[in-house]
Design a protein around this motif. Structure first.
Motif, PDB file in Angstrom:
ATOM      1  N   ALA A 108       0.828  -1.208   0.000  1.00 50.95           N
ATOM      2  CA  ALA A 108       0.000   0.000   0.000  1.00 50.95           C
ATOM      3  C   ALA A 108       0.861   1.256   0.000  1.00 50.95           C
ATOM      4  N   ASP A 109       1.924   1.244   0.806  1.00 51.24           N
ATOM      5  CA  ASP A 109       2.819   2.404   0.850  1.00 51.24           C
ATOM      6  C   ASP A 109       3.502   2.622  -0.497  1.00 51.24           C
ATOM      7  N   ALA A 110       3.965   1.521  -1.101  1.00 48.53           N
ATOM      8  CA  ALA A 110       4.655   1.633  -2.388  1.00 48.53           C
ATOM      9  C   ALA A 110       3.706   2.136  -3.479  1.00 48.53           C
ATOM     10  N   THR A 111       2.474   1.641  -3.472  1.00 49.05           N
ATOM     11  CA  THR A 111       1.491   2.061  -4.477  1.00 49.05           C
ATOM     12  C   THR A 111       1.132   3.534  -4.337  1.00 49.05           C
ATOM     13  N   SER A 112       0.914   3.971  -3.077  1.00 48.91           N
ATOM     14  CA  SER A 112       0.493   5.356  -2.862  1.00 48.91           C
ATOM     15  C   SER A 112       1.590   6.362  -3.177  1.00 48.91           C
ATOM     16  N   ARG A 113       2.849   5.882  -3.239  1.00 50.59           N
ATOM     17  CA  ARG A 113       3.965   6.792  -3.576  1.00 50.59           C
ATOM     18  C   ARG A 113       4.193   6.907  -5.075  1.00 50.59           C
ATOM     19  N   LEU A 114       3.547   6.061  -5.864  1.00 53.53           N
ATOM     20  CA  LEU A 114       3.736   6.126  -7.312  1.00 53.53           C
ATOM     21  C   LEU A 114       3.199   7.448  -7.852  1.00 53.53           C
ATOM     22  N   PRO A 115       3.955   8.146  -8.707  1.00 55.47           N
ATOM     23  CA  PRO A 115       3.514   9.457  -9.234  1.00 55.47           C
ATOM     24  C   PRO A 115       2.153   9.404  -9.908  1.00 55.47           C
ATOM     25  N   ARG A 116       1.858   8.286 -10.582  1.00 60.38           N
ATOM     26  CA  ARG A 116       0.592   8.170 -11.305  1.00 60.38           C
ATOM     27  C   ARG A 116      -0.613   8.221 -10.370  1.00 60.38           C
ATOM     28  N   PHE A 117      -0.394   7.817  -9.099  1.00 63.87           N
ATOM     29  CA  PHE A 117      -1.510   7.761  -8.151  1.00 63.87           C
ATOM     30  C   PHE A 117      -1.482   8.873  -7.122  1.00 63.87           C
TER      31      PHE A 117
ATOM     32  N   VAL B  14      -0.402  15.923  18.221  1.00 58.23           N
ATOM     33  CA  VAL B  14      -0.986  14.816  18.982  1.00 58.23           C
ATOM     34  C   VAL B  14      -1.519  13.790  17.991  1.00 58.23           C
ATOM     35  N   ILE B  15      -1.015  12.565  18.077  1.00 56.90           N
ATOM     36  CA  ILE B  15      -1.462  11.487  17.189  1.00 56.90           C
ATOM     37  C   ILE B  15      -2.431  10.610  17.975  1.00 56.90           C
ATOM     38  N   ALA B  16      -3.713  10.696  17.633  1.00 58.19           N
ATOM     39  CA  ALA B  16      -4.756   9.996  18.384  1.00 58.19           C
ATOM     40  C   ALA B  16      -5.453   8.964  17.504  1.00 58.19           C
ATOM     41  N   ILE B  17      -4.692   7.969  17.042  1.00 59.76           N
ATOM     42  CA  ILE B  17      -5.259   6.903  16.212  1.00 59.76           C
ATOM     43  C   ILE B  17      -4.856   5.555  16.805  1.00 59.76           C
ATOM     44  N   SER B  18      -5.490   4.482  16.303  1.00 58.36           N
ATOM     45  CA  SER B  18      -5.255   3.147  16.869  1.00 58.36           C
ATOM     46  C   SER B  18      -4.219   2.338  16.103  1.00 58.36           C
ATOM     47  N   ASP B  19      -3.936   2.718  14.873  1.00 59.45           N
ATOM     48  CA  ASP B  19      -3.037   1.937  14.016  1.00 59.45           C
ATOM     49  C   ASP B  19      -1.580   2.195  14.399  1.00 59.45           C
ATOM     50  N   ARG B  20      -0.931   1.177  14.955  1.00 60.77           N
ATOM     51  CA  ARG B  20       0.456   1.337  15.412  1.00 60.77           C
ATOM     52  C   ARG B  20       1.423   1.586  14.256  1.00 60.77           C
ATOM     53  N   THR B  21       1.183   0.905  13.142  1.00 66.05           N
ATOM     54  CA  THR B  21       2.061   1.076  11.985  1.00 66.05           C
ATOM     55  C   THR B  21       1.988   2.505  11.458  1.00 66.05           C
ATOM     56  N   GLU B  22       0.767   3.017  11.309  1.00 65.38           N
ATOM     57  CA  GLU B  22       0.609   4.386  10.815  1.00 65.38           C
ATOM     58  C   GLU B  22       1.137   5.398  11.824  1.00 65.38           C
TER      59      GLU B  22
ATOM     60  N   ALA C 231      -2.400  11.347   7.017  1.00 63.71           N
ATOM     61  CA  ALA C 231      -1.255  12.053   7.589  1.00 63.71           C
ATOM     62  C   ALA C 231       0.054  11.290   7.463  1.00 63.71           C
ATOM     63  N   THR C 232       0.022  10.088   6.875  1.00 60.01           N
ATOM     64  CA  THR C 232       1.282   9.413   6.566  1.00 60.01           C
ATOM     65  C   THR C 232       1.873   9.946   5.260  1.00 60.01           C
ATOM     66  N   GLN C 233       1.073  10.763   4.536  1.00 59.18           N
ATOM     67  CA  GLN C 233       1.546  11.374   3.302  1.00 59.18           C
ATOM     68  C   GLN C 233       2.145  12.752   3.608  1.00 59.18           C
ATOM     69  N   GLU C 234       3.326  13.021   3.082  1.00 62.17           N
ATOM     70  CA  GLU C 234       4.061  14.241   3.418  1.00 62.17           C
ATOM     71  C   GLU C 234       3.283  15.502   3.052  1.00 62.17           C
ATOM     72  N   HIS C 235       2.645  15.518   1.865  1.00 59.00           N
ATOM     73  CA  HIS C 235       1.963  16.747   1.439  1.00 59.00           C
ATOM     74  C   HIS C 235       0.757  17.053   2.321  1.00 59.00           C
ATOM     75  N   VAL C 236       0.129  16.001   2.890  1.00 57.94           N
ATOM     76  CA  VAL C 236      -1.003  16.223   3.797  1.00 57.94           C
ATOM     77  C   VAL C 236      -0.513  16.849   5.100  1.00 57.94           C
TER      78      VAL C 236
ATOM     79  N   ARG D  92       3.655   5.042  13.845  1.00 61.51           N
ATOM     80  CA  ARG D  92       5.113   5.059  13.717  1.00 61.51           C
ATOM     81  C   ARG D  92       5.545   5.851  12.487  1.00 61.51           C
ATOM     82  N   ARG D  93       4.842   5.673  11.381  1.00 61.68           N
ATOM     83  CA  ARG D  93       5.196   6.399  10.157  1.00 61.68           C
ATOM     84  C   ARG D  93       4.949   7.894  10.311  1.00 61.68           C
ATOM     85  N   MET D  94       3.838   8.236  10.991  1.00 67.33           N
ATOM     86  CA  MET D  94       3.525   9.655  11.202  1.00 67.33           C
ATOM     87  C   MET D  94       4.569  10.329  12.096  1.00 67.33           C
TER      88      MET D  94
END
Length: 507
Positions: A381-390, A477-485, A459-464, A487-489
């Motif tokens: 998902a991370d690799a796909t969302s970083r593709l310029p086309r998307f 303040v990061i108030a979400i449940s996803d541990r992976t996200e 918010a894992t996307q830099e431009h956001v 960490r990335r944030m």
């Protein structure tokens, strides 16, 4: 027969321990280990299990307990908030999957009735496997978790009309069962009973039981509620699993839900192992070994098609590409209720015995692959969302925001759940400027109606994150449940603003 079943249970547990120990050493998913155990011990493997029908009953109990614990974790209020995912997402996913499979099979010359039936089979995903994995990863309350759960709930409900439709398909032979209107009326009456029970009956009963301070009585009461509601749903023509989920919902509204979850958890883990073993027993090993490339290609094609359809469904609902990829990959397998549908189709002559064997092998292979697919889904998902086309699919939606260029030393709140709302309320009372980011369109819409400075975005996307003025902010303040996200944030925010004060508050 009792001794035969006892021997089979002993074989399953002993063999499962050995297989899971090996799988743990090679870091393979436990679910795959259980399925491998079933294939090894089943009639197509070493033939160690004889009481297959009794093991299937134990497997059904495992599914019931699994969905009961899911219901315990989700309140009626949470379910109402997920109505968009259930109604819109579920309807789109099932309808598009049926249409896509139908079109493909008609193109390859299959009869209309067979093409529609196989569309039914492919449209359903595995509630037991996917929710088990999501629970273990603590992702039930993440955006992808809520979306997956909503679509799976719709699929479980859709099983009833799909089964009723099978005898009506072109080419079906046999008698038509009970009227759909009668079953619909029974289902609506059951839902009304669940709502009334959740509001008044169950909390009152559990209060008096809890006052006895008897743990065994409390546990038996929970099991009684679970199986009574599941049995009632089966009488109404609905699935046992859906009934167990509704039973969990009735208890989730009470203050006893957390204790109930802890008490039922050991039972659930023991019995769900039988479900995964029973799935492995369905695998026709000889047929698979005779046609390995054919079966593997079919399974891969099914998973690719389902991933694309589920992902497109999520994208249509307005969620970011990353969430669409995660949901699409999670729902890429064929579900356990498809086995029930396939048997009905076989009885009505819509599929041949050979096609039935092919379906079983393909379905089991997709289930086996699920754990590995979900394990790598975050990276994909991370690799796909970083593709310029998307990249355009990751842009945040416009919202009534303050002028970020003029803001300085402000607060950024990521996630507008309970904790996020409390932080925003405190900031407002202290006149601290703040900006909120959330990935759920419904949450953003609700926040905007309340006049909050909230915007939609991942918010894992830099431009956001840059659009929130992170470089000039003082606190995030990061108030979400996803541990992976989370960490990335934190990594991204720290890179964009090394001096920012960071606080993580799980939602």
């Amino acid at each position: 027969m009792e001794m035969l079943l006892l021997g089979d249970i002993a074989v399953i547990f002993v063999l499962s321990v050995l297989v899971l120990f090996i799988f743990h050493k090679v870091r393979a998913p436990a679910i795959v280990g259980f399925i491998f155990t079933g294939a090894l011990a089943g009639p197509q493997g070493l033939g160690l299990i004889q009481a297959i029908e009794q093991v299937d009953v134990l497997a059904e109990i495992g599914v019931i307990l699994l969905l009961f614990t899911i219901g315990l974790e989700i309140s009626l209020k949470d379910l109402m908030q997920m109505k968009k995912y259930v109604l819109v997402g579920g309807t789109l996913q099932v309808a598009l999957a049926i249409l896509a499979v139908y079109a493909l099979l008609i193109y390859f010359g299959q009869p209309v009735g067979t093409a529609i039936l196989i569309g039914f089979l492919v449209s359903v995903s595995s509630t037991a496997i996917v929710l088990r994995i999501i629970q273990k990863k603590s992702e039930m309350y993440t955006p992808q978790g809520r979306t997956i759960l909503g679509i799976l709930i719709f699929q479980d409900i859709a099983i009833v009309p799909l089964m009723l439709a099978v005898p009506l398909l072109p080419g079906a032979v046999g008698e038509v069962p009970e009227s759909p209107l009668i079953i619909l009326a029974k289902g609506l009456a059951l839902v009304a009973l669940v709502i009334i029970s959740a509001k008044w009956l169950v909390p009152l009963a559990l209060y008096h039981i809890a006052r006895t301070d008897d743990r065994e009585l409390f546990l038996l009461s929970l099991v009684a509620i679970c199986f009574a509601v599941a049995w009632a749903t089966s009488l109404a023509g609905l699935s046992l699993g859906l009934g167990a989920f509704l039973a969990g919902l009735t208890i989730s509204e009470s203050q006893y839900s957390h204790q109930a979850f802890g008490n039922v958890l050991p039972l659930r883990d023991a019995f769900t192992s039988f479900f995964f073993v029973s799935v492995g027993m369905l695998l026709d090993v000889n047929f698979l070994l005779a046609n390995p490339l054919y079966i593997i290609l079919l399974a891969s094609g099914v998973m690719l098609l389902k991933s694309l359809i589920a992902g497109a469904t999520v994208a249509i609902m307005g969620l970011p590409l990353r969430i669409a990829v995660l949901v699409g990959l999670a729902l890429s397998q064929i579900g356990e209720f498809s086995f029930v549908l396939s048997k009905v189709g076989l009885e009505y002559g819509l599929i041949s015995q050979e096609l039935y064997r092919i379906f079983l092998d393909v379905a089991v292979l997709t289930m086996v692959a699920t754990s590995s697919i979900i394990a790598v889904s975050t990276k994909l998902a991370d690799a796909t969302s970083r593709l310029p086309r998307f990249q355009r699919l990751n842009r945040s939606l416009p919202a009534n925001m303050p002028d970020i260029k003029t803001m300085k030393d402000h607060l950024i709140i990521i996630g507008y759940g309970v904790n996020g709302r409390n932080v925003a309320l405190s900031a407002k009372s202290e006149a601290i400027p703040y900006v909120i980011v959330d990935i759920d369109p419904e949450t953003v819409k609700s926040g905007l109606r309340n006049g909050e400075p909230i915007r939609y975005g991942d918010a894992t996307q830099e431009h956001v994150l840059l659009s929130t003025g992170v470089k000039s902010a003082r606190v995030i303040v990061i108030a979400i449940s996803d541990r992976t996200e989370t960490r990335r944030m934190t990594e991204l925010a720290r890179r964009l603003n090394p001096d920012i004060y960071m606080r993580v508050s799980k939602n």
